[in-house]
Design a protein around this motif. Structure first.
Motif, mmCIF file in Angstrom:
data_model
loop_
_atom_site.group_PDB
_atom_site.id
_atom_site.type_symbol
_atom_site.label_atom_id
_atom_site.label_comp_id
_atom_site.label_asym_id
_atom_site.label_seq_id
_atom_site.Cartn_x
_atom_site.Cartn_y
_atom_site.Cartn_z
ATOM 1 N N ILE A 148 -11.944 0.586 -4.842
ATOM 2 C CA ILE A 148 -10.542 0.999 -4.862
ATOM 3 C C ILE A 148 -10.281 1.907 -3.669
ATOM 4 O O ILE A 148 -10.880 2.984 -3.565
ATOM 5 N N LEU A 149 -9.413 1.492 -2.764
ATOM 6 C CA LEU A 149 -9.109 2.303 -1.586
ATOM 7 C C LEU A 149 -8.014 3.303 -1.945
ATOM 8 O O LEU A 149 -6.881 2.920 -2.237
ATOM 9 N N ALA A 150 -8.358 4.583 -1.943
ATOM 10 C CA ALA A 150 -7.388 5.620 -2.306
ATOM 11 C C ALA A 150 -7.242 6.631 -1.176
ATOM 12 O O ALA A 150 -7.139 7.824 -1.411
ATOM 13 N N VAL A 185 -11.597 -5.870 -3.332
ATOM 14 C CA VAL A 185 -11.045 -4.637 -2.769
ATOM 15 C C VAL A 185 -9.610 -4.455 -3.245
ATOM 16 O O VAL A 185 -8.793 -5.369 -3.114
ATOM 17 N N THR A 186 -9.291 -3.282 -3.816
ATOM 18 C CA THR A 186 -7.920 -3.006 -4.249
ATOM 19 C C THR A 186 -7.417 -1.723 -3.595
ATOM 20 O O THR A 186 -8.193 -0.921 -3.090
ATOM 21 N N ARG A 187 -6.088 -1.553 -3.610
ATOM 22 C CA ARG A 187 -5.464 -0.368 -3.026
ATOM 23 C C ARG A 187 -4.578 0.243 -4.109
ATOM 24 O O ARG A 187 -3.906 -0.491 -4.842
ATOM 25 N N ILE A 188 -4.601 1.578 -4.226
ATOM 26 C CA ILE A 188 -3.712 2.201 -5.219
ATOM 27 C C ILE A 188 -2.262 1.895 -4.858
ATOM 28 O O ILE A 188 -1.936 1.658 -3.697
ATOM 29 N N ALA A 189 -1.388 1.882 -5.879
ATOM 30 C CA ALA A 189 -0.014 1.410 -5.695
ATOM 31 C C ALA A 189 0.815 2.378 -4.858
ATOM 32 O O ALA A 189 0.661 3.596 -4.919
ATOM 33 N N ARG A 190 1.702 1.787 -4.091
ATOM 34 C CA ARG A 190 2.669 2.514 -3.285
ATOM 35 C C ARG A 190 4.019 2.305 -3.936
ATOM 36 O O ARG A 190 4.310 1.210 -4.403
ATOM 37 N N GLU A 224 -15.881 -3.580 -7.780
ATOM 38 C CA GLU A 224 -14.548 -3.374 -7.208
ATOM 39 C C GLU A 224 -14.520 -2.080 -6.427
ATOM 40 O O GLU A 224 -14.971 -1.042 -6.920
ATOM 41 N N ASN A 226 -5.005 8.317 1.917
ATOM 42 C CA ASN A 226 -3.589 8.697 1.926
ATOM 43 C C ASN A 226 -2.705 7.594 2.477
ATOM 44 O O ASN A 226 -3.175 6.701 3.164
ATOM 45 N N PHE A 227 -1.396 7.677 2.178
ATOM 46 C CA PHE A 227 -0.451 6.690 2.691
ATOM 47 C C PHE A 227 0.176 7.148 4.005
ATOM 48 O O PHE A 227 1.328 6.853 4.294
#
Lengths: 173, 173
Positions: B113-115, B140-145, B111, B117-118
């Motif tokens: 994890i794309l971290a 592929v995952t993205r940290i929560a917004r 996995e 910046n937003f």
């Protein structure tokens, strides 16, 4: 303000007193969403243009205004007019828990979105309300917790970052 | 600082110059995570105590420190040392995109994890990187917004609130 009105603006004080007691007489709670309203049903509940399958639970009328500002929500609301706070003596009765359960159990509502604050008391309220609603077979969701839009990792508190990491989601195509 | 050193602290200036050129000679990039390191592999990559199935993609070494502060992540990292920024002439080559693809394609990583910046550039980077990784069959995952921990709806910008609403999730039992 009181000293100023009594000393310099007695006429204004009279107008303010009149306006306040008029408001006290005219403004009550909407029979459906519990928000302040001058009529039996508030404008938002009465339009008939909102999606009645979505019910968003929020703490205060100010939060309702914030939600409306986003223009991202088309459903209805229920305003708790507070949050569970045992230390301040605010229990399930004070936040209209029973009325919310009756409102959500109208047979039309399909999803209840918990949008209380992410403070300790807001989280506890969401947990308690969610528990009772789920027991009644309703779909219960919570607005997302994480890094704000435009946020940089370097300036986000570590509690939020840890939560954003735990609640990571698959990226869409 | 330069004027102060030249006028009042010539000895300190000499020490600073020495330290800087020593650092320039000693510090390079970790062969695995691309972070600064004095050795071929940085301490974090070399321990062998981290979960090699998780790979977290971040922009800068400062972001890595923030992630480590949360103590919520046990996997490995890849530091882009920047973000895609066409206006500043920073393209896929400058952020080591090819190295990242080779690193993630090691057969152990499950996995990514794309971290990033937003921000606009961070989101664009996450999108581009995610696209290429997914094509190689990686999860592929993205940290929560969303709304930060401790946050109140009334004080959150409407973009974040709209996003938190769109990305709402079922409450757990």
């Amino acid at each position: 303000m009181a000293f100023h009105l009594l000393q310099r603006d007695r006429e204004g004080a009279g107008r303010l007193a009149g306006a306040l007691s008029e408001a006290l007489g005219a403004i009550r709670h909407c029979a459906q969403c519990n928000n302040f309203s001058e009529t039996e049903l508030c404008d938002l509940c009465a339009t008939g243009e909102r999606d009645p399958r979505l019910l968003c639970v929020i703490e205060t009328p100010a939060d309702l205004l914030m939600m409306e500002l986003t223009r991202a929500y088309q459903g209805l609301y229920f305003v708790l007019m507070g949050r569970l706070s045992p230390l301040e003596g605010i229990g399930p009765n004070e936040i209209g828990m029973q009325r919310l359960l009756e409102r959500a159990g109208d047979g039309i509502t399909e999803e209840v979105i918990l949008a209380t604050n992410f403070t300790a008391e807001g989280e506890a309220t969401a947990h308690a309300v969610g528990e009772l609603l789920r027991q009644r077979g309703l779909k219960v969701t919570r607005i997302a917790r994480g890094v704000p839009v435009g946020g940089e990792l370097e300036y986000v508190d570590s509690g939020t970052l840890a939560q954003a990491l735990l609640e990571r989601r698959p990226t869409s195509l």
